[in-house]
Write a protein that holds these residues in place. Structure first.
Motif, short mmCIF file in Angstrom:
data_model
loop_
_atom_site.label_atom_id
_atom_site.label_comp_id
_atom_site.label_asym_id
_atom_site.label_seq_id
_atom_site.Cartn_x
_atom_site.Cartn_y
_atom_site.Cartn_z
N PRO A 77 0.85 -1.19 0.00
CA PRO A 77 0.00 0.00 0.00
C PRO A 77 0.89 1.24 0.00
O PRO A 77 1.90 1.28 0.70
N TYR A 129 1.06 5.50 0.11
CA TYR A 129 0.48 6.84 0.22
C TYR A 129 1.62 7.84 0.40
O TYR A 129 2.28 7.84 1.43
N GLU A 150 4.76 8.16 -1.04
CA GLU A 150 6.06 7.53 -0.79
C GLU A 150 6.98 7.69 -2.00
O GLU A 150 7.80 6.82 -2.28
N ASP A 162 -2.61 4.62 -3.01
CA ASP A 162 -3.81 4.95 -2.26
C ASP A 162 -4.10 6.45 -2.37
O ASP A 162 -4.14 7.15 -1.37
N ASN A 221 -7.82 8.64 -1.55
CA ASN A 221 -7.17 8.03 -0.40
C ASN A 221 -8.21 7.29 0.45
O ASN A 221 -9.08 7.90 1.06
N ALA A 250 5.54 0.41 2.17
CA ALA A 250 6.30 1.00 1.07
C ALA A 250 7.42 1.90 1.56
O ALA A 250 8.20 2.41 0.76
N ASP A 251 7.53 2.08 2.87
CA ASP A 251 8.44 3.10 3.38
C ASP A 251 9.85 2.58 3.69
O ASP A 251 10.65 3.27 4.31
N ARG A 266 5.58 6.23 20.13
CA ARG A 266 5.23 5.18 19.19
C ARG A 266 5.37 3.80 19.80
O ARG A 266 4.62 2.88 19.49
N ARG A 308 12.45 5.14 9.38
CA ARG A 308 11.98 5.77 8.15
C ARG A 308 12.98 6.84 7.73
O ARG A 308 13.33 7.70 8.53
N SER A 347 5.43 9.29 8.70
CA SER A 347 4.41 8.34 9.11
C SER A 347 3.04 8.96 8.88
O SER A 347 2.86 10.16 9.05
N LYS A 348 2.09 8.12 8.47
CA LYS A 348 0.75 8.63 8.15
C LYS A 348 -0.16 8.63 9.37
O LYS A 348 -1.31 8.98 9.29
N1 UDP Z 1 -0.57 3.98 3.70
C1 UDP Z 1 -1.58 3.90 2.75
N2 UDP Z 1 -2.70 4.70 2.92
C2 UDP Z 1 -2.85 5.53 3.99
C3 UDP Z 1 -1.82 5.57 4.96
C4 UDP Z 1 -0.70 4.78 4.80
O1 UDP Z 1 -1.48 3.16 1.79
O2 UDP Z 1 -3.87 6.20 4.06
C5 UDP Z 1 0.63 3.15 3.54
C6 UDP Z 1 1.95 3.89 3.64
O3 UDP Z 1 2.34 4.44 2.43
C7 UDP Z 1 2.88 2.79 4.11
C8 UDP Z 1 1.99 1.93 4.97
O4 UDP Z 1 0.65 2.22 4.58
O5 UDP Z 1 3.35 2.02 3.03
C9 UDP Z 1 2.20 2.19 6.47
O6 UDP Z 1 2.11 3.55 6.75
P1 UDP Z 1 3.13 4.29 7.74
O7 UDP Z 1 4.53 3.91 7.41
O8 UDP Z 1 2.80 5.73 7.71
O9 UDP Z 1 2.71 3.66 9.14
P2 UDP Z 1 3.67 3.42 10.39
O10 UDP Z 1 4.87 2.65 9.90
O11 UDP Z 1 4.02 4.77 10.88
O12 UDP Z 1 2.84 2.62 11.34
#
Ligand code: UDP
Ligand code: MG
Length: 327
Positions: free
Chosen positions: A12, A14, A16, A45, A73, A97-98, A136, A204, A209-210
């Motif tokens: 997924p 968003y 990136e 997304d 989204n 994807a990050d 976190r 990261r 982070s989203k």
């Molecule tokens: N992502 C997505 N849609 C969203 C939010 C996040 O596809 O609305 C994807 C984002 O690109 C990433 C993955 O979900 O590949 C996890 O997001 P993030 O790294 O922000 O989460 P964290 O690692 O902080 O829990």
């Protein structure tokens, strides 16, 4: 027509754009080296940066890369589901994807599925997590504990996106809302046997982070949903009705008692107990009725849509020698 690949990888995406070239490159290298046929389903997304364009460029000379651009989204769960709806592989791998997950771990997870017939899903465990901030890590520790206790699926790390599955498991579940965090619980619910494997984790480097700290509240609500879903989906009357009886029964006793007093000539009109009795009985009856409505809904769900309420791991037909795996 081209043969189906063995492995379908779903990511997924968003916003990136800076991570995608390296991510796709590394996944490609790792998978080619592993000798497994694969496809990479990249779900954009509704990114508002250049992610979609970057994906298009990367796909130009990579046949195995399938970009899917969502209309807006929808959130990580829906993005994953969009990937699951398009799978062709026998094995399914998900990762973020990050670049916090390491593509190098993918072959390990797949090897485990190859080797171990008794396992349907392998979940990554970020043993040495590289998210420094306490804001976190603490919610994550609490969430892992709560989810493990609440759902009875004991994992160290629910939050790790890197996971591998046998295809049947993915075909049986659907992700809504933000339920991607509860995939192991959902998988367990449809019969998956789960193993945890330590994986690498990186901080990261690009992008943000989203999610913020407010995700804790949503996780709590989702946990209530999942516990209900796993324990009571097939018998909502037991959940609602159970609570309903606990309220209605004392309510009825109180009212009965007041009735006796009334017959005895006492004035009960101003007693707080009367209000309590009426409330308890009323709310209790409402809850039982909600449970009954729930029972009707679950029947419509299963009978009207032909969704089975069970899954078979394996079955052998009488009169034949071969065991045949079934969904
Ligand atoms: N992502 C997505 N849609 C969203 C939010 C996040 O596809 O609305 C994807 C984002 O690109 C990433 C993955 O979900 O590949 C996890 O997001 P993030 O790294 O922000 O989460 P964290 O690692 O902080 O829990
Ligand atoms: Mg991340």
């Amino acid at each position: 027509m081209e043969a189906d690949p063995q492995v379908s990888i779903v990511i997924p995406i968003y916003n990136e754009e800076e991570n995608l070239p390296e991510l796709v490159e590394r996944i490609g290298n790792v998978m080619v080296a592993s000798g497994r046929s694969f496809e990479l389903i990249a779900i954009d997304d509704g990114s508002v940066d250049g992610s979609a364009a970057v994906l298009g460029g990367l796909a130009a000379d990579r046949l195995w890369l399938q970009p899917v651009l969502l209309a807006r989204n929808y959130g990580q769960s829906s993005a994953l589901q969009a990937g699951f709806d398009r799978l062709r592989g026998r094995y399914v791998v998900t990762l973020d994807a990050d670049l916090q997950n390491d593509p190098l771990d993918i072959p390990d997870l797949l090897d485990r599925l190859d080797r171990d017939d008794a396992i349907d899903m392998v979940s990554g465990w970020r043993k040495e997590r590289k998210d420094k901030a306490l804001s976190r890590r603490l919610p994550s520790v609490i969430a892992n504990w709560l989810i493990s206790r609440g759902t009875g699926v004991h994992l160290h790390d629910y939050g790790c996106a890197l996971k591998a599955y046998r295809r049947e498991i993915i075909d049986r579940i659907r992700l809504y809302g933000e339920l991607h965090r509860f995939v192991p619980s959902l998988a367990r619910d449809v019969g998956a046997r789960i193993a945890e494997v330590p994986v690498r984790h990186h901080a990261r480097v690009h992008g943000q982070s989203k999610y913020g700290i407010d995700r804790s509240f949503r996780v709590t609500l989702d946990l209530i949903l999942i516990i209900f879903y796993m324990r009571y989906r097939q018998r909502p009357l037991h959940a609602f009705g159970g609570l309903g009886l606990w309220l209605a029964f004392p309510g009825a006793l109180i009212l009965g008692w007041l009735l006796i007093l009334k017959i005895g000539g006492e004035d009960i009109g101003g007693r707080p107990l009367l209000l309590a009795g009426v409330m308890l009985l009323l709310v209790g009856v409402q809850l039982v009725v909600s449970g009954l409505v729930g029972e009707l809904l679950i029947r419509i769900y299963h009978e009207g849509r032909g969704t089975p309420q069970y899954h078979v791991r394996e079955e052998r037909q009488s009169g034949t020698a071969a065991a045949r795996p079934k969904r």
